[in-house]
Design an enzyme around this catalytic site. Structure first.
Site, short mmCIF file in Angstrom:
data_model
loop_
_atom_site.label_atom_id
_atom_site.label_comp_id
_atom_site.label_asym_id
_atom_site.label_seq_id
_atom_site.Cartn_x
_atom_site.Cartn_y
_atom_site.Cartn_z
N LYS A 1 47.13 94.96 77.60
CA LYS A 1 46.00 95.84 77.30
C LYS A 1 44.76 95.23 77.94
CE LYS A 1 43.28 97.85 73.56
NZ LYS A 1 43.19 98.12 72.13
N ARG B 1 36.16 104.78 71.11
CA ARG B 1 35.29 103.99 70.23
C ARG B 1 34.21 104.88 69.62
NH1 ARG B 1 34.75 98.64 74.09
NH2 ARG B 1 36.99 98.15 74.09
N LYS C 1 35.22 92.69 74.55
CA LYS C 1 36.55 92.29 74.08
C LYS C 1 37.27 91.43 75.12
CE LYS C 1 37.11 96.11 70.80
NZ LYS C 1 38.06 97.07 70.20
N GLU D 1 52.30 88.18 79.56
CA GLU D 1 52.09 88.80 78.24
C GLU D 1 53.30 89.64 77.82
OE1 GLU D 1 49.93 88.56 75.95
OE2 GLU D 1 47.99 87.97 76.76
N LYS E 1 48.18 99.47 79.13
CA LYS E 1 47.05 100.32 78.76
C LYS E 1 45.77 99.82 79.43
CE LYS E 1 44.38 101.54 74.73
NZ LYS E 1 44.08 101.23 73.36
#
Ligand code: PBG
Length: 325
Positions: free
Chosen positions: A196, A206, A218, A234, A249
């Site tokens: 992500k 959001r 983030k 990951e 994503k």
């Protein structure tokens, strides 16, 4: 030399084109995101996700029935937490009678066959708007993972078929898998948002959930859009830790990541065609610069062709209606 190869022969008629078509969309590949708010009889248009709504639970159930009748097999739930219930440690996320948990129970009761997936992350519950717990302006990993694992358990207890951790903390898949196993939820799956990226394309989402970070960004947990090899790391970690399905994503700017995963891993791949990617098409269509349906089909097909087995998309109902014609 005599001409032998003429690729255009395979495009000569609609019949031939469809015979040699390599990729098809299917309704059962589609996952429908669902936004739920407190209250009754509420249906609120999300301006930044045109044609998409947040609904109170009563109307959500009607919507989910409609979605299932269209042939869509799965919904991905997001619950909007009331402002006064938010805190730094996501207390409300663990409430067995919270909006998410009530929604899971009610949807499973109304449409038992549908696969209910739930977003697991603290941002909708966090007064800081971050996916984990904040200490000294740092998002602390291991304490966040502890809460996230409890959140996953709470969703499983309410009847979720899959939990979908979207937080990007380290080690959360293992913690969740252990938590689910220890509590006899062997059948509950994990759809992990493995790769992500820290993307601008989450903006409309959001806005919809009122979950923008209160400070900073983030980037200490979501991935750097410049990185490709890190996505493999990951994804492999999450599979080792027990993920049943992995996700990339956003989708469109990351088709290379999807393809690379498809070429190397053995679990289903999901891609999230996110709110900003959807909003771009809708905005251009509104201006008359793009044909909405053509853009929807070409975009979604490209995600499938890249290697996604499953696609989360705000076009869910429109695609299903098109495919059912
Ligand atoms: C929350 C979450 C986000 C999205 C899905 N889960 C936003 C974020 O990480 O800030 C984005 C979905 C979309 O843009 O459609 N952890």
């Amino acid at each position: 030399m005599i001409q032998k190869s003429r690729p255009r022969r395979l495009r000569h008629s609609a019949s031939i084109r469809s015979m040699v078509e390599e990729t098809q969309l299917s309704v059962s590949d589609i996952i429908a995101p669902i936004f739920i708010v407190e209250g009754e009889n509420i249906e609120k248009h999300i301006d930044a996700i045109p044609g998409y709504y947040k609904r109170s639970l009563d109307l959500t159930i009607k919507e989910v029935k409609e979605i299932f009748d269209l042939g869509i097999k799965s919904v991905l739930l997001f619950a909007q937490c009331e402002e006064d219930l938010k805190d730094n440690v996501g207390t409300e996320a663990l409430n067995a009678d919270g909006l998410m948990q009530r929604s899971i129970r009610a949807i499973k009761e109304a449409v038992p066959e549908i696969c209910v997936m739930t977003d697991v992350a603290l941002d909708p519950y966090s007064s800081m708007g971050h996916d984990g717990i904040v200490e000294n302006e740092q998002i602390v990993n291991d304490p966040s993972v502890e809460v996230l694992a409890k959140m996953a358990l709470s969703h499983a207890e309410a009847g979720a078929d899959f939990v979908a951790p979207s937080d990007m903390m380290d080690g959360r898949i293992l913690a969740m898998r252990n938590m689910l196993e220890e509590n006899d939820f062997h059948h509950v799956g994990i759809l992990s948002y493995s790769a992500k990226y820290a993307s601008c394309f989450y903006g409309p989402f959001r806005f919809a959930l009122d979950s923008a970070p209160a400070f900073g960004d983030k980037k200490t947990y979501q991935m750097n859009p410049a990185n490709r090899i890190e996505a493999q790391k990951e994804i492999n970690l999450d599979i080792e830790e027990g993920a049943d399905i992995i996700m990339v994503k956003p989708a469109l700017s990351y088709l290379d990541i999807i393809r690379e995963a498809k070429n190397s891993i053995k679990v289903p791949i999901c891609a999230y065609h996110v709110s900003g990617e959807y909003a771009m098409i809708m905005a251009a269509a509104e201006k008359g610069w793009l044909d909405e349906e053509e853009a929807m089909l070409e975009t979604t097909l490209s995600i499938k062709r890249a290697g996604a087995d499953l696609i989360v998309t705000y076009f869910c109902k429109k695609i299903a209606a098109y495919l059912n014609q």
